[in-house]
Design a protein around this motif. Structure first.
Motif, short mmCIF file in Angstrom:
data_model
loop_
_atom_site.label_atom_id
_atom_site.label_comp_id
_atom_site.label_asym_id
_atom_site.label_seq_id
_atom_site.Cartn_x
_atom_site.Cartn_y
_atom_site.Cartn_z
N ASP A 134 -7.20 25.34 16.34
CA ASP A 134 -6.62 26.25 15.27
C ASP A 134 -5.90 27.54 16.01
OD1 ASP A 134 -7.62 24.88 13.16
OD2 ASP A 134 -9.62 25.95 13.19
N PHE A 135 -6.02 27.55 17.18
CA PHE A 135 -5.44 28.77 18.11
C PHE A 135 -4.55 27.95 19.10
CE2 PHE A 135 -9.52 30.17 16.72
CZ PHE A 135 -9.28 31.44 16.00
N ASP A 136 -3.60 28.70 19.53
CA ASP A 136 -2.60 28.16 20.56
C ASP A 136 -2.66 29.04 21.88
OD1 ASP A 136 -1.49 26.11 18.86
OD2 ASP A 136 -0.03 27.26 18.07
N THR A 137 -2.20 28.33 22.80
CA THR A 137 -1.60 28.91 24.19
C THR A 137 -0.48 28.77 24.33
OG1 THR A 137 -4.22 28.81 25.23
CG2 THR A 137 -2.36 28.97 26.58
N LYS A 154 -4.84 20.79 25.88
CA LYS A 154 -5.38 20.84 24.34
C LYS A 154 -6.79 20.96 24.37
CE LYS A 154 -1.26 18.77 22.01
NZ LYS A 154 -0.76 17.67 21.32
N VAL A 155 -7.44 20.54 25.38
CA VAL A 155 -8.84 20.81 25.49
C VAL A 155 -9.21 22.38 25.05
CG1 VAL A 155 -11.19 20.67 26.64
CG2 VAL A 155 -9.42 18.85 26.57
N ILE A 156 -8.45 23.12 25.69
CA ILE A 156 -8.60 24.67 25.52
C ILE A 156 -8.16 25.11 24.29
CG2 ILE A 156 -8.05 27.11 26.58
CD1 ILE A 156 -7.47 25.67 29.03
N THR A 157 -6.97 24.92 23.82
CA THR A 157 -6.72 25.27 22.28
C THR A 157 -5.31 24.28 21.94
OG1 THR A 157 -4.92 26.83 23.27
CG2 THR A 157 -7.05 27.83 22.64
N GLY A 158 -4.79 24.63 21.08
CA GLY A 158 -3.58 24.05 20.73
C GLY A 158 -2.30 24.61 21.81
N THR A 159 -1.39 23.94 21.88
CA THR A 159 -0.27 24.23 22.71
C THR A 159 0.98 24.60 22.32
OG1 THR A 159 0.57 21.95 23.32
CG2 THR A 159 -1.17 22.61 24.83
N ASP A 160 1.72 25.61 22.79
CA ASP A 160 2.99 26.18 22.53
C ASP A 160 3.81 26.33 23.72
OD1 ASP A 160 5.29 27.41 21.43
OD2 ASP A 160 4.05 28.78 20.08
#
Length: 295
Positions: A134-137, A154-160
């Protein structure tokens, strides 16, 4: 199941709250996790969950090709990795430390000089959001590197992904921090002013949330006007903003609350007015700010 990148192990260097959350997310996802921190005891809980505590930075770097850095800034990266520079060859540094765009570019070049590759990251969540899609990096750096390891990231957060320039992720992150810290500080000033008048934080916060929640509509309305260079005062005017902010400053002073924050905003409004924009929209500040500080 092994990730599509073929990477099944990750090293995390820096075990503050963010680093510990990241290492924990990798453990939860089934990765082999090696951790290192100057204060070794910060790894105790992770080790109890199955992580390997490296005793040296060289050992941490040797554990796998992907090395996640969660440090205070890039100066901390140099302090930790420079003495172990020969061990950087072949490593992929995912640098999630906060710093300026220019320092991110310098850091990426430094990594390449030592035989490593570098992805800059800007995490858009506190530790509680690590592991959630639900959050991005924000990421920037070589596209092939990002695409190869995206499943690991993507293990950490979504990616941007923002582009090849190593400074872009840092820039996007700092842009968000500019808005976040300014807005949060304004809320705290509001609470102090309310408290000085006998109004509790719990009483005023729903109104504050309502005000902030409506900001998205203002952003959507003003953005195309700003991009078109249209700053006509048909909706509001800087002269109105000056008068309104003067009232806020006086209200703070009357209550014995430090008026420095609203006074700084008032100063920006007055500067724009003095430059001849009193009857323009507040959006004219976009151009005023862009010209740098007042002489």
């Amino acid at each position: 199941m092994q990730p599509s990148s073929g990477v099944s192990s990750v090293t995390v260097i820096g075990l503050g709250p963010m680093g510990r959350a990241m290492a924990g997310a990798y453990l939860d996802a089934g990765y082999d996790v090696t951790v290192w921190n100057r204060t070794a005891s910060r790894a105790d809980e992770l080790v109890a969950r199955g992580a390997v505590r490296a005793t040296t930075v060289e050992e941490a770097l040797a554990a796998g090709e992907v090395v996640v850095l969660s440090l205070t800034d890039y100066a901390a990266m140099y302090a930790i990795l420079e003495p172990a520079a020969p061990a950087l060859a072949g490593r992929v540094l995912v640098n999630l430390s906060s710093d300026t765009p220019e320092r991110a570019r310098e850091g990426a070049a430094w990594a390449v000089k030592h035989g490593a590759r570098h992805l800059t990251g800007g995490v858009q969540t506190p530790p509680s959001g690590i592991g959630s899609p639900d959050f991005d990096t924000f990421y920037s750096g070589p596209r092939d590197l990002f695409e190869r390891y995206e499943d690991v990231l993507k293990v950490i957060t979504g990616t941007d992904y923002r582009g090849e320039d190593p400074g872009l992720a840092a820039l996007y992150y700092q842009l968000q921090m500019d808005l976040f810290w300014t807005a949060l500080t304004a809320w705290l000033h509001t609470l102090a002013l309310a408290d000085a008048n006998g109004i509790s934080a719990s009483e005023i916060t729903p109104y504050a949330a309502q005000t902030l929640g409506g900001m998205g509509q203002f952003l959507d309305f003003y953005t195309p006007r700003i991009e078109a260079g249209r700053h006509s005062g048909d909706v509001e005017r800087i002269s109105m903003a000056v008068a309104s902010m003067e009232h806020v400053v006086h209200t703070a002073r009357d209550a014995g609350v430090d008026p420095a924050l609203p006074a700084a905003v008032l100063g920006a409004f007055r500067r724009a007015s003095a430059e001849g924009y009193a009857e323009d929209s507040l959006t004219r500040l976009f151009e005023v700010f862009g010209r740098g500080t007042a002489a």
